[in-house]
Write a protein that holds these residues in place. Structure first.
Motif, mmCIF file in Angstrom:
data_model
loop_
_atom_site.group_PDB
_atom_site.id
_atom_site.type_symbol
_atom_site.label_atom_id
_atom_site.label_comp_id
_atom_site.label_asym_id
_atom_site.label_seq_id
_atom_site.Cartn_x
_atom_site.Cartn_y
_atom_site.Cartn_z
ATOM 1 N N PHE A 109 66.154 83.418 54.613
ATOM 2 C CA PHE A 109 65.803 82.560 55.734
ATOM 3 C C PHE A 109 65.374 81.172 55.267
ATOM 4 N N GLY A 110 65.940 80.675 54.166
ATOM 5 C CA GLY A 110 65.590 79.339 53.688
ATOM 6 C C GLY A 110 65.899 78.287 54.736
ATOM 7 N N PRO A 111 65.114 77.200 54.791
ATOM 8 C CA PRO A 111 65.329 76.151 55.789
ATOM 9 C C PRO A 111 66.738 75.560 55.688
ATOM 10 N N SER A 112 67.394 75.422 56.825
ATOM 11 C CA SER A 112 68.727 74.834 56.846
ATOM 12 C C SER A 112 69.103 74.530 58.281
ATOM 13 N N LEU A 113 70.040 73.597 58.440
ATOM 14 C CA LEU A 113 70.503 73.227 59.770
ATOM 15 C C LEU A 113 71.331 74.342 60.398
ATOM 16 N N LEU A 114 72.208 74.949 59.600
ATOM 17 C CA LEU A 114 73.112 75.975 60.110
ATOM 18 C C LEU A 114 72.725 77.350 59.603
ATOM 19 N N ASP A 115 73.051 78.359 60.377
ATOM 20 C CA ASP A 115 72.856 79.747 59.982
ATOM 21 C C ASP A 115 73.860 80.052 58.860
ATOM 22 N N PRO A 116 73.406 80.475 57.678
ATOM 23 C CA PRO A 116 74.325 80.695 56.560
ATOM 24 C C PRO A 116 75.076 82.015 56.611
ATOM 25 N N ALA A 117 74.685 82.934 57.493
ATOM 26 C CA ALA A 117 75.294 84.262 57.506
ATOM 27 C C ALA A 117 76.818 84.231 57.690
ATOM 28 N N PRO A 118 77.376 83.408 58.599
ATOM 29 C CA PRO A 118 78.841 83.389 58.748
ATOM 30 C C PRO A 118 79.556 82.918 57.477
ATOM 31 N N LEU A 119 78.999 81.918 56.778
ATOM 32 C CA LEU A 119 79.609 81.467 55.529
ATOM 33 C C LEU A 119 79.537 82.567 54.480
ATOM 34 N N ASP A 120 78.411 83.263 54.416
ATOM 35 C CA ASP A 120 78.283 84.383 53.486
ATOM 36 C C ASP A 120 79.395 85.411 53.719
ATOM 37 N N ALA A 121 79.659 85.691 54.989
ATOM 38 C CA ALA A 121 80.673 86.693 55.310
ATOM 39 C C ALA A 121 82.059 86.232 54.892
ATOM 40 N N VAL A 122 82.361 84.951 55.093
ATOM 41 C CA VAL A 122 83.674 84.424 54.705
ATOM 42 C C VAL A 122 83.887 84.566 53.206
ATOM 43 N N VAL A 123 82.901 84.138 52.418
ATOM 44 C CA VAL A 123 83.037 84.186 50.962
ATOM 45 C C VAL A 123 83.102 85.634 50.476
ATOM 46 N N THR A 124 82.302 86.498 51.067
ATOM 47 C CA THR A 124 82.260 87.901 50.640
ATOM 48 C C THR A 124 83.566 88.627 50.937
ATOM 49 N N GLU A 125 84.123 88.382 52.112
ATOM 50 C CA GLU A 125 85.275 89.157 52.560
ATOM 51 C C GLU A 125 86.624 88.541 52.187
ATOM 52 N N ALA A 126 86.696 87.226 52.056
ATOM 53 C CA ALA A 126 88.000 86.587 51.857
ATOM 54 C C ALA A 126 88.462 86.618 50.402
ATOM 55 N N VAL A 127 87.530 86.519 49.463
ATOM 56 C CA VAL A 127 87.899 86.434 48.045
ATOM 57 C C VAL A 127 88.091 87.838 47.467
ATOM 58 N N PRO A 128 89.205 88.103 46.795
ATOM 59 C CA PRO A 128 89.410 89.407 46.157
ATOM 60 C C PRO A 128 88.679 89.455 44.808
ATOM 61 N N TRP A 129 87.418 89.790 44.827
ATOM 62 C CA TRP A 129 86.573 89.677 43.634
ATOM 63 C C TRP A 129 87.033 90.578 42.495
#
Length: 398
Positions: A109-129
């Protein structure tokens, strides 16, 4: 002797990063590459949103087309209500305080303008780690470098995932350090953590944020990772803004934030490319003027002072043919787009939709995580690449 390595260098710029996808798509179309062909790139380097795009493409280096169609779909699927979710409580730091009160992890919950959860999901799910690791171990992927800023020291950290038989020559610049590691989700999210827009990220016990603040176009790391020639994608219009702006009043925070992001993330790109061109010309003169033993002395000095000698590198550079800030303003002017925003997001960006608000377009172009806007940038990047079809074919040997 192994064939030359071609490096792809992607700079940062928030939502502007969709343009990079269009350029890569255009390159692949010009070269006529399909899934079963060899990939056009073997080394990838990116900062901020460029780190996300670069990591995705590196994970698909087993395909000649890098599955760029899948990356286009990732950008197309962005929605304003999800990926431009403005949270005033988060921006004021209240989420972090509540997390401590509830004994939850405050890092979420670090201070930020935008909610980071959607970006987290994109990076987690889109990249074939898993594939990313396999490609590195096999040598198909010769190098992936992601830049992030170490907040405590202000030093830029180059997280480098390098093939076992490759050498990554670290810089001797005290402002930068290299960490050879296996790149994962935290490294990429840290590189993309634009201050105030997204929260800082913790990687291996330390806090990091957007690497573009000090090092937005990682040209040198791509070279140090073994690239013999480079394709560089900038996100700034080659001539800057098409208009002069006269400020009659004290600039508001939206204006300041947009211009600061431009200065930190975009302006250094042209300078870096100018430096690269100067070194290319310098090396060409030295090679033509010095005897082999004299040239070796010069190389020994540069190797001692910077970790590796200077060498000529062929480069192919792409820049937007249109001002991306102006494109953001035109996109926001559509009523259907404004209706998709929450009231805070609409208030924050509505001035950029006004015809006379020519100086607030920049911030909008960074945070407008909208599939429709991404499609426009991808189309522009694709068209700009096709316009350089002859140069692309010549760069890859016809």
């Amino acid at each position: 002797m192994s064939p030359p390595s071609t490096g792809l260098v992607l700079s940062g710029g928030g939502a502007r990063g969709a343009y990079e996808v269009g350029v890569v798509s255009g390159i692949i179309e010009v070269l006529g590459l399909g899934p079963d062909d060899p990939a056009p790139f073997q080394v990838f380097a990116g900062t901020s949103v460029g780190a996300i795009n670069a990591t995705y493409l590196a994970g698909h280096v087993h395909q000649g087309d890098l599955n760029v169609a899948g990356l286009r779909q990732v950008w197309h699927d962005l929605h304003l209500q999800t990926h431009l979710r403005v949270d005033p409580l988060r921006l004021m730091g209240l989420r972090s305080r509540w997390a401590r009160f509830l004994r939850d992890d405050p890092r979420r919950f670090g201070p930020s303008l935008l909610d980071p959860a959607p970006l987290d999901a994109v990076v987690t799910e889109a990249v074939p780690w898993r594939r990313l690791r396999e490609h590195t171990e096999s040598g198909r992927l010769r190098g992936l470098v992601v830049a992030a800023l170490h907040i405590a020291t202000g030093r830029t950290t180059m997280f480098a995932q390098i093939a076992p038989d490759r050498v990554f020559a670290p810089s001797k610049d005290p402002r930068r350090r290299a960490v050879r590691t296996e790149i994962g989700i935290p490294h990429v999210l840290a590189s993309a953590a634009i201050p105030a827009v997204f929260p800082a990220r913790r990687v291996e016990g330390a806090w990091y944020c957007d690497g573009g603040l000090r090092f937005n176009t990682p040209i040198a790391p791509a070279i140090r990772a073994g690239a013999d020639r480079l394709v560089v994608v900038s996100l700034m219009h080659p001539h800057g803004p098409d208009h002069d702006v006269q400020l009659d009043e004290y600039p508001n925070p939206i204006f300041l934030m947009g211009k600061v992001l431009n200065a930190l993330l975009l302006d250094p790109v042209n300078y870096d490319l100018q430096v690269l061109d100067r070194f290319n010309r310098l090396v060409e003169v030295l090679e033509a003027s010095l005897e082999p033993h004299e040239l070796k002395k010069v190389e020994d000095v540069t190797r001692r002072d910077r970790g590796m000698p200077y060498r000529r590198l062929e480069t192919l550079v792409f820049r937007p043919s249109r001002d991306l800030g102006q494109m953001a303003s035109e996109h926001l002017a559509r009523e259907s787009v404004r209706q998709e925003m929450g009231w805070v997001g609409s208030w924050l960006l509505r001035r950029a939709a006004r015809k006379d608000a020519t100086w607030e377009d920049d911030l909008a172009s960074y945070v407008l995580f909208d599939g429709g806007f991404a499609d426009e940038l991808i189309a522009l990047g694709h068209a700009d690449a096709l316009a350089k079809a002859e140069l692309i074919r010549a760069f890859w040997g016809g």
